[in-house]
Scaffold this motif. Structure first.
Motif, PDB file in Angstrom:
ATOM      1  N   PHE A 131       0.855  -1.196   0.000  1.00 63.03           N
ATOM      2  CA  PHE A 131       0.000   0.000   0.000  1.00 63.03           C
ATOM      3  C   PHE A 131       0.888   1.242   0.000  1.00 63.03           C
ATOM      4  CE2 PHE A 131      -2.291  -3.332   2.344  1.00 63.03           C
ATOM      5  CZ  PHE A 131      -3.425  -3.455   1.559  1.00 63.03           C
ATOM      6  N   PRO A 132       1.294   1.711  -1.164  1.00 65.35           N
ATOM      7  CA  PRO A 132       2.196   2.878  -1.214  1.00 65.35           C
ATOM      8  C   PRO A 132       1.575   4.133  -0.614  1.00 65.35           C
ATOM      9  CG  PRO A 132       2.090   1.756  -3.341  1.00 65.35           C
ATOM     10  CD  PRO A 132       0.990   1.200  -2.508  1.00 65.35           C
ATOM     11  N   ILE A 133       0.271   4.287  -0.773  1.00 62.45           N
ATOM     12  CA  ILE A 133      -0.427   5.477  -0.292  1.00 62.45           C
ATOM     13  C   ILE A 133      -1.500   5.050   0.708  1.00 62.45           C
ATOM     14  CG2 ILE A 133      -1.791   7.508  -0.914  1.00 62.45           C
ATOM     15  CD1 ILE A 133       1.042   7.609  -1.973  1.00 62.45           C
ATOM     16  N   LEU A 134      -1.550   5.739   1.839  1.00 61.63           N
ATOM     17  CA  LEU A 134      -2.606   5.520   2.823  1.00 61.63           C
ATOM     18  C   LEU A 134      -3.682   6.576   2.601  1.00 61.63           C
ATOM     19  CD1 LEU A 134      -3.721   4.082   5.337  1.00 61.63           C
ATOM     20  CD2 LEU A 134      -2.450   5.743   6.718  1.00 61.63           C
ATOM     21  N   ASN A 135      -4.840   6.141   2.162  1.00 64.81           N
ATOM     22  CA  ASN A 135      -5.934   7.055   1.862  1.00 64.81           C
ATOM     23  C   ASN A 135      -7.164   6.644   2.661  1.00 64.81           C
ATOM     24  OD1 ASN A 135      -7.729   8.887   0.814  1.00 64.81           O
ATOM     25  ND2 ASN A 135      -7.508   8.249  -1.323  1.00 64.81           N
ATOM     26  N   LEU A 136      -7.465   7.420   3.708  1.00 67.48           N
ATOM     27  CA  LEU A 136      -8.619   7.158   4.549  1.00 67.48           C
ATOM     28  C   LEU A 136      -9.780   8.093   4.260  1.00 67.48           C
ATOM     29  CD1 LEU A 136      -6.797   6.620   7.965  1.00 67.48           C
ATOM     30  CD2 LEU A 136      -7.488   4.883   6.306  1.00 67.48           C
ATOM     31  N   GLY A 137      -9.663   8.874   3.197  1.00 70.90           N
ATOM     32  CA  GLY A 137     -10.700   9.832   2.883  1.00 70.90           C
ATOM     33  C   GLY A 137     -10.422  11.171   3.528  1.00 70.90           C
ATOM     34  N   PHE A 138     -10.406  11.184   4.862  1.00 73.91           N
ATOM     35  CA  PHE A 138     -10.106  12.420   5.589  1.00 73.91           C
ATOM     36  C   PHE A 138      -8.610  12.610   5.822  1.00 73.91           C
ATOM     37  CE2 PHE A 138     -10.766   9.001   8.598  1.00 73.91           C
ATOM     38  CZ  PHE A 138      -9.714   9.135   9.488  1.00 73.91           C
ATOM     39  N   TYR A 139      -7.819  11.549   5.496  1.00 75.66           N
ATOM     40  CA  TYR A 139      -6.362  11.631   5.696  1.00 75.66           C
ATOM     41  C   TYR A 139      -5.697  10.861   4.570  1.00 75.66           C
ATOM     42  CZ  TYR A 139      -1.736  11.047   7.766  1.00 75.66           C
ATOM     43  OH  TYR A 139      -0.387  11.056   7.983  1.00 75.66           O
ATOM     44  N   LYS A 140      -4.682  11.486   3.970  1.00 72.16           N
ATOM     45  CA  LYS A 140      -3.958  10.858   2.879  1.00 72.16           C
ATOM     46  C   LYS A 140      -2.484  11.196   2.999  1.00 72.16           C
ATOM     47  CE  LYS A 140      -3.830  10.430  -2.177  1.00 72.16           C
ATOM     48  NZ  LYS A 140      -4.426  10.891  -3.463  1.00 72.16           N
ATOM     49  N   ASP A 141      -1.630  10.168   2.918  1.00 71.34           N
ATOM     50  CA  ASP A 141      -0.197  10.376   3.025  1.00 71.34           C
ATOM     51  C   ASP A 141       0.517   9.139   2.506  1.00 71.34           C
ATOM     52  OD1 ASP A 141       2.239  11.469   3.539  1.00 71.34           O
ATOM     53  OD2 ASP A 141       1.992  11.630   5.711  1.00 71.34           O
ATOM     54  N   GLU A 142       1.800   9.281   2.245  1.00 71.73           N
ATOM     55  CA  GLU A 142       2.601   8.141   1.821  1.00 71.73           C
ATOM     56  C   GLU A 142       2.795   7.192   2.991  1.00 71.73           C
ATOM     57  OE1 GLU A 142       6.249   9.335   0.106  1.00 71.73           O
ATOM     58  OE2 GLU A 142       5.333  10.429  -1.565  1.00 71.73           O
ATOM     59  N   MET A 143       2.709   5.893   2.700  1.00 67.82           N
ATOM     60  CA  MET A 143       2.810   4.896   3.751  1.00 67.82           C
ATOM     61  C   MET A 143       4.183   4.915   4.422  1.00 67.82           C
ATOM     62  SD  MET A 143       1.180   2.656   5.473  1.00 67.82           S
ATOM     63  CE  MET A 143      -0.270   2.184   4.517  1.00 67.82           C
ATOM     64  N   ASN A 144       5.232   5.274   3.683  1.00 65.89           N
ATOM     65  CA  ASN A 144       6.562   5.356   4.281  1.00 65.89           C
ATOM     66  C   ASN A 144       6.633   6.405   5.380  1.00 65.89           C
ATOM     67  OD1 ASN A 144       7.861   3.330   2.811  1.00 65.89           O
ATOM     68  ND2 ASN A 144       8.251   4.696   1.073  1.00 65.89           N
ATOM     69  N   GLN A 145       5.804   7.441   5.258  1.00 67.99           N
ATOM     70  CA  GLN A 145       5.774   8.475   6.282  1.00 67.99           C
ATOM     71  C   GLN A 145       4.911   8.068   7.474  1.00 67.99           C
ATOM     72  OE1 GLN A 145       7.711  11.182   6.031  1.00 67.99           O
ATOM     73  NE2 GLN A 145       8.414  10.440   4.027  1.00 67.99           N
ATOM     74  N   VAL A 146       3.937   7.223   7.208  1.00 70.34           N
ATOM     75  CA  VAL A 146       3.027   6.802   8.273  1.00 70.34           C
ATOM     76  C   VAL A 146       3.620   5.658   9.093  1.00 70.34           C
ATOM     77  CG1 VAL A 146       0.736   5.871   8.779  1.00 70.34           C
ATOM     78  CG2 VAL A 146       1.034   7.553   6.947  1.00 70.34           C
ATOM     79  N   MET A 147       4.159   4.663   8.400  1.00 71.26           N
ATOM     80  CA  MET A 147       4.656   3.469   9.074  1.00 71.26           C
ATOM     81  C   MET A 147       6.065   3.720   9.617  1.00 71.26           C
ATOM     82  SD  MET A 147       3.710   0.568  10.124  1.00 71.26           S
ATOM     83  CE  MET A 147       2.155   0.536   9.230  1.00 71.26           C
ATOM     84  N   THR A 148       6.131   4.350  10.777  1.00 68.33           N
ATOM     85  CA  THR A 148       7.391   4.610  11.453  1.00 68.33           C
ATOM     86  C   THR A 148       7.885   3.337  12.140  1.00 68.33           C
ATOM     87  OG1 THR A 148       6.233   5.301  13.452  1.00 68.33           O
ATOM     88  CG2 THR A 148       6.755   7.015  11.813  1.00 68.33           C
TER      89      THR A 148
END
Length: 309
Positions: A131-148
């Motif tokens: 999942f390269p991009i995390l898109n929850l509708g109200f929040y969207k960001d690159e998964m590399n930035q989210v998955m610390t």
């Protein structure tokens, strides 16, 4: 003339005092001597090793090591809480009469108990490949930035622990007599209220001992989080050893801290188990201080308790 019979009672003869001779257990002496000899050989081997033991006390209180200890405690507590909450939910789902929820819970437990924790940690750390991009509708960001590293360690350890906790909680719930549930329903209590107020409080005496053991195991399992670059104790020890070249010495430092942490929480676990055993045991297990006093009285004696009366 009639014969007179002397009815004076004969003096009581005290029984001969029995002198108990303790049984000699020569096998115990031999086993003790062998164990002591092995310990001496191990001590000699470590004393002759090329290890600088003098620097170990200095690194025990190093700020980098203390930071690793804090991160180990932090991730262990959070992962255990996550596993406990999800474990209760999964246990209820597993026991549900709904075939969908029970099947999903069974599959979860089967998958997470059947795959290694290290593999699960690495999968979460590299989830951006799926999942390269995390898109929850109200929040969207690159998964590399989210998955610390912290989030990968928390999900990997916590979700894996939930599979084991669900089985522990399920065993505790099933240990409560079904009549308790029937009586609660007869009083008009709902299924959720019955679970919260009747079933779980009684199941705690079965749930608490293995849960404490799972937390102590979590303290050590958290060391696998170094693979996802989380700054726990092992990762911090490796950071220092890479520059100081004191590899074995830093492993000793980490081991000492793990022993300290597990020993402290083992004491908490004992008293917590002792508290919940009050309703099921007539005699509470002895405390460590009581055990120590008993062992001191028996110290030096190799006789069996029934012989040494």
């Amino acid at each position: 003339m009639t014969d007179t019979v002397d009815k004076t009672p004969a003096p009581a003869v005290p029984p001969e005092q029995i002198k108990a001779i303790p049984v000699r257990h020569y096998g115990r002496w031999v086993a003790g001597a062998v164990i002591i000899a092995l310990l001496v050989l191990i001590g000699i081997a470590f004393s002759n090793a090329k290890i600088n033991y003098s620097i170990i006390p200095d690194y025990l209180t190093d700020s980098t090591i203390l930071s690793g200890v804090w991160h180990t405690l932090y991730i262990s507590v959070l992962a255990m809480l996550l596993g406990l909450v999800l474990g209760v939910i999964l246990a209820v789902m597993r026991m549900s009469s709904n075939p969908v929820t029970s099947t999903v819970a069974w599959f979860y437990v089967w998958f997470f108990r059947g795959t290694p924790v290290l593999v699960q940690l690495l999968l979460w750390y590299n989830i951006a490949l799926v999942f390269p991009i995390l898109n929850l509708g109200f929040y969207k960001d690159e998964m590399n930035q989210v998955m610390t590293p912290f989030l990968a360690a928390l999900l990997g350890l916590g979700l894996n622990e939930a599979a084991y906790m669900s089985e522990i909680v399920r065993a505790g719930i099933q240990s409560v007599d079904e009549g308790q549930t029937e009586a609660s329903h007869a009083l008009g209590m709902t299924q959720g209220k019955t679970l919260r107020r009747v079933i779980l409080p009684q199941a705690m005496r079965v749930i608490v001992p293995p849960t404490g053991n799972e937390f102590i195991n979590m303290l050590k399992t958290s060391s696998l989080a170094y693979a996802v670059q989380f700054n726990e104790l092992i990762k911090r020890s490796q950071d220092i050893s890479s520059t100081s070249l004191a590899v074995v010495e830093l492993y000793f430092v980490a081991s000492i801290w793990y022993l300290i942490l597990t020993s402290i929480f083992s004491v908490f676990q004992f008293y917590l188990e002792r508290r919940y055993a009050r309703g099921s045991s007539r005699t509470l297990p002895p405390t460590p201080l009581q055990r120590l006093k008993k062992n001191l009285r028996l110290f030096g004696s190799f006789r069996r308790p029934e012989v040494a009366r």
